[in-house]
Design an enzyme around this catalytic site. Structure first.
Site, short mmCIF file in Angstrom:
data_model
loop_
_atom_site.label_atom_id
_atom_site.label_comp_id
_atom_site.label_asym_id
_atom_site.label_seq_id
_atom_site.Cartn_x
_atom_site.Cartn_y
_atom_site.Cartn_z
CE LYS A 175 -1.96 2.81 1.98
NZ LYS A 175 -1.95 4.16 1.51
CD GLU B 125 12.56 4.31 9.30
OE1 GLU B 125 12.44 5.13 10.13
OE2 GLU B 125 12.86 4.58 8.07
CB CYS C 92 13.02 8.19 8.58
SG CYS C 92 11.70 7.81 7.42
CD GLU D 121 10.49 12.33 12.32
OE1 GLU D 121 9.26 11.99 12.48
OE2 GLU D 121 11.35 11.84 11.66
P1 ADP Z 1 1.70 11.11 6.83
O1 ADP Z 1 0.72 11.50 7.90
O2 ADP Z 1 2.38 11.92 6.28
O3 ADP Z 1 0.65 10.67 5.63
P2 ADP Z 1 1.83 8.60 7.60
O4 ADP Z 1 2.94 8.10 8.41
O5 ADP Z 1 0.63 8.58 8.30
O6 ADP Z 1 2.49 9.83 6.94
O7 ADP Z 1 1.96 7.61 6.48
C1 ADP Z 1 2.53 6.57 5.69
C2 ADP Z 1 1.67 5.55 5.17
O8 ADP Z 1 0.90 5.12 6.22
C3 ADP Z 1 1.10 5.95 3.98
O9 ADP Z 1 1.07 4.90 2.96
C4 ADP Z 1 -0.42 6.10 4.67
O10 ADP Z 1 -1.40 5.79 3.77
C5 ADP Z 1 -0.47 5.09 5.36
N1 ADP Z 1 -1.28 5.20 6.77
C6 ADP Z 1 -1.70 6.19 7.17
N2 ADP Z 1 -2.84 5.90 8.23
C7 ADP Z 1 -2.91 4.50 8.43
C8 ADP Z 1 -3.35 3.56 8.96
N3 ADP Z 1 -4.32 4.03 9.77
N4 ADP Z 1 -3.43 2.32 9.00
C9 ADP Z 1 -2.47 1.93 7.89
N5 ADP Z 1 -1.84 2.66 7.17
C10 ADP Z 1 -1.94 4.06 7.37
#
Ligand code: ADP
Length: 495
Positions: free
Chosen positions: A189, A264, A298, A397
Site C-alpha cells: 500500500k 521504522e 526519517c 520531528e
Molecule cells: P502522513 O501522515 O504524512 O501521511 P503517515 O506515516 O501517516 O504519514 O503515512 C505513511 C503511510 O501510512 C501511508 O501509506 C499512509 O497511507 C499509511 N497510513 C496512514 N494511516 C494509516 C492507518 N491508520 N493504517 C494503515 N496505514 C495508514
C-alpha cells in the site's frame, strides 16, 4: 527559468497506464470505481489519479498473495531462481531509470538529482537482495544422542508493506527486495501522495518474471486501504515506515491478529560536533543531512550539537550557508524542492511559528525561488539556535528543512543531549580524537552512528532501524532478511 515538467513520457506513464492497482498480475481499478487525484507538489496542479481502494480491493490483493504463496510457482522456486528475478528487476529499473527518476521527482517534488539518486539506490537494493537470496542458511545444533537437529529460515507468508511518500522507490525496494528474496509474497500500500513509481515497479516485477500474485499493489488512503491491510487476518507480517502515530495504529491493527511487525518511525537525529573536529568537512554534511529531500527524511540530521569553544564560529558559517539555500520546483534541481502536500507545509510552518513565538532565536533563513509557482508547497529552510533541549523543536520531528543548534561542553553533556529525546535512529559524531570517537559512538543510543560522516538514506548494505520511538526491527543489509523470515527448527530422532 523553469523547465516544463509536462513531457510526453510522463503523461503516458502517469495518466494512461500506471494509475491502477496490480492484483494477481492484472491492472485493475478500485471495485468502487473511486479515484484520488494526484497533484505535483511543485505547482499543486493535478496531473494523475490513482484508485481509491477499499476493503474489497485489499481482500482481493491478499487473496492473490495467499494463493501465490501457497500454491503458485513461486512456492516451488529455488532461492537462486528468486534471486535471479530480483536481479533482473534491478536491471529493468536501470533500463527505465530516466522515466522512473522523472516520475518520482514529479510525484514527490524532490529535485531531479534526488530522483536520480533514489533510482540508483533502488537498482542497488534489487541487485543486493538478488544476490543475497541464496546466501541465507540455517545451522545444525548439537543435541541428544540419536538426534539430528537443524534450522532453516522460513518466509512469513503474505507480507504487507505500507510505504511512506518521502522515498517511495527506495523504501519499496528495501521492503520488496528483502521480502521476496526470502520467498514471501507481497501486498504493498503506497502512500496516497506518491504511488506512481510503486505501480511501475510492480509492473516491471512482472516483466522480470515474478509470477502473478507475488507482488500486488493497492493504492488509496491510509485510513481506508492502509487500515484494511494492516488489520487483515490473511496477512502474516506487516512492515511500515512512517510517523510514530500511524505506526501505533498499524501495530494495534496487526496485534488483533497477533502478527509480527517491523516499524521504522523517524527520528530527531543529532550530529555532535566537538571542538577538535574538522569543521570544514562537517559543515556541508550537516547542511545536506537536513536539506536533503527538504528535511522529509526519517534519518534527517535535525539537531546539531556544537561544543562551546566553536559554537559561534560553526553556527556563523552554518548560518551563511543556510541563508543561501533556496527551495525551488523539482525540475529546477535546486537545493531543495517543495514539501509533499498542503497539510505537511502547514504543519512545518506552524512548528516554525511556534518556535519563534516561544522565543527561540532564528540564526538564519533561506529563501523560496521568485519563480516558484504559487500553488506549490514551499518552505524556506530555517536554522534555530541556541535551542532549549526541552523545547518542542528539540524533541519533536519537524519533517521539514528546520535545523536546531545546541551548545554543549564535554563528552558527558554531548551524550546526554544526543540521547535526550524519545527517538534513536541515527547520529553523527565529529572529532579527531580516536578514543572519544569510540566512547561517544558506544554511548549514543541509535540504530546507526556515523563517525566523521553522516548518511541520510542510502547505505543499502547497512542495517537500519531505531531504538525507542524510532521503532523496532531492522531493514536494509542482511539483517532485513532475518526480519522477513522466521527460524524453523527440525528435530530428527533417528535412534
Ligand atoms: P502522513 O501522515 O504524512 O501521511 P503517515 O506515516 O501517516 O504519514 O503515512 C505513511 C503511510 O501510512 C501511508 O501509506 C499512509 O497511507 C499509511 N497510513 C496512514 N494511516 C494509516 C492507518 N491508520 N493504517 C494503515 N496505514 C495508514
Amino acid at each position: 527559468m523553469l523547465k516544463t515538467p509536462d513531457t510526453k513520457l510522463l503523461r503516458t506513464v502517469a495518466q494512461d497506464r500506471a494509475a491502477l492497482n496490480i492484483i494477481a498480475g492484472k491492472m485493475v481499478g478500485a471495485q468502487s470505481g473511486a479515484r484520488i487525484e494526484i497533484a505535483c507538489p511543485s505547482d499543486g496542479r493535478v496531473f494523475a489519479s490513482i484508485p481509491r481502494s477499499g476493503q474489497s480491493d485489499v481482500d482481493a490483493a491478499v487473496r492473490a498473495a495467499r494463493q501465490a504463496f501457497d500454491a503458485g510457482p513461486w512456492s516451488r522456486m529455488t532461492a537462486t531462481e528468486r534471486g535471479r528475478i530480483l536481479t533482473r528487476l534491478g536491471e529493468l529499473v536501470a533500463e527505465n531509470r530516466d522515466e522512473l527518476a522523472a516520475l518520482e521527482s514529479r510525484d514527490t517534488g524532490k529535485p531531479a538529482r534526488q530522483g536520480a539518486a533514489d533510482v540508483a539506490a533502488t537498482i542497488r537494493y534489487y541487485e543486493y537482495y538478488g544476490g543475497a537470496a541464496d546466501k541465507v542458511h540455517g545451522s545444525q545444533i548439537p543435541f541428544l544422542d540419536g538426534y539430528t537437529v537443524f534450522t532453516t529460515r522460513e518466509p512469513h507468508g503474505v507480507v504487507a508493506g505500507i510505504i511512506p511518500w518521502n522515498y517511495p522507490l527506495q523504501i519499496l525496494a528495501r521492503v520488496a527486495g528483502a521480502a521476496l528474496a526470502m520467498g514471501n509474497t507481497l501486498v504493498i500500500k503506497p502512500a496516497e501522495d506518491a504511488s506512481l513509481t510503486t505501480i511501475r515497479i510492480a509492473e516491471l516485477a512482472l516483466e522480470a518474471g515474478c509470477p502473478p500474485g507475488v507482488f500486488n499493489v493497492v493504492t488509496g488512503y491510509g485510513g481506508e486501504a492502509g487500515a484494511a491491510l494492516a488489520g487483515h487476518p490473511g496477512v502474516d507480517y506487516v512492515t511500515f515506515t512512517g510517523s510514530p502515530a500511524t505506526g501505533t495504529a498499524i501495530q494495534s491493527a496487526a496485534a488483533q491478529n497477533n502478527r509480527g511487525v517491523t516499524m521504522e518511525l523517524g527520528g530527531k537525529s543529532p550530529q555532535v560536533i566537538f571542538a577538535d573536529a574538522d569543521l570544514d568537512a562537517a559543515l556541508p554534511v550537516v547542511v545536506n543531512a537536513i536539506i536533503q529531500n527538504g528535511g522529509q527524511t526519517c534519518s534527517a540530521g535535525s539537531r546539531v550539537l556544537v561544543e562551546r569553544p566553536v559554537f559561534a564560529e560553526f553556527t556563523a558559517e552554518l548560518s551563511r550557508r543556510f541563508a543561501a539555500l533556496v527551495a525551488e520546483p523539482h525540475c529546477a534541481d535546486g537545493d531543495l524542492g517543495p514539501l509533499i502536500n498542503v497539510r505537511q507545509a502547514q504543519r512545518v510552518a506552524a512548528m516554525i511559528a511556534d518556535a519563534q513565538a516561544a522565543g527561540i532565536p532564528v540564526l538564519a533563513k533561506g529563501g523560496v525561488a521568485d519563480d516558484a509557482p504559487d500553488g506549490g508547497y514551499y518552505q524556506a529552510p530555517v536554522l534555530f539556535g541556541p535551542v532549549d533541549p526541552a523545547a518542542v523543536l528539540a524533541q519533536e520531528e519537524v519533517f521539514g528543512p528546520v535545523l536546531a543548534a545546541f551548545p554543549f561542553q564535554g563528552e558527558e553533556e554531548a551524550v546526554r543531549l544526543a540521547n535526550g529525546t524519545d527517538y534513536g535512529l541515527v547520529a553523527g559524531v565529529w572529532t579527531r580524537d580516536g578514543g572519544r570517537q569510540h566512547r561517544v559512538a558506544k554511548r549514543i543510543r541509535a540504530g546507526q552512528v556515523y563517525v566523521n560522516g553522516y548518511g541520510a538514506g542510502g547505505g543499502i548494505e547497512l542495517p537500519f532501524g531505531g531504538f525507542g520511538k524510532s521503532g523496532h526491527g531492522r531493514e536494509k543489509g542482511f539483517e532485513a532478511l532475518m526480519d522477513m523470515s522466521a527460524t524453523k527448527t527440525t528435530i530428527f530422532n533417528h535412534g
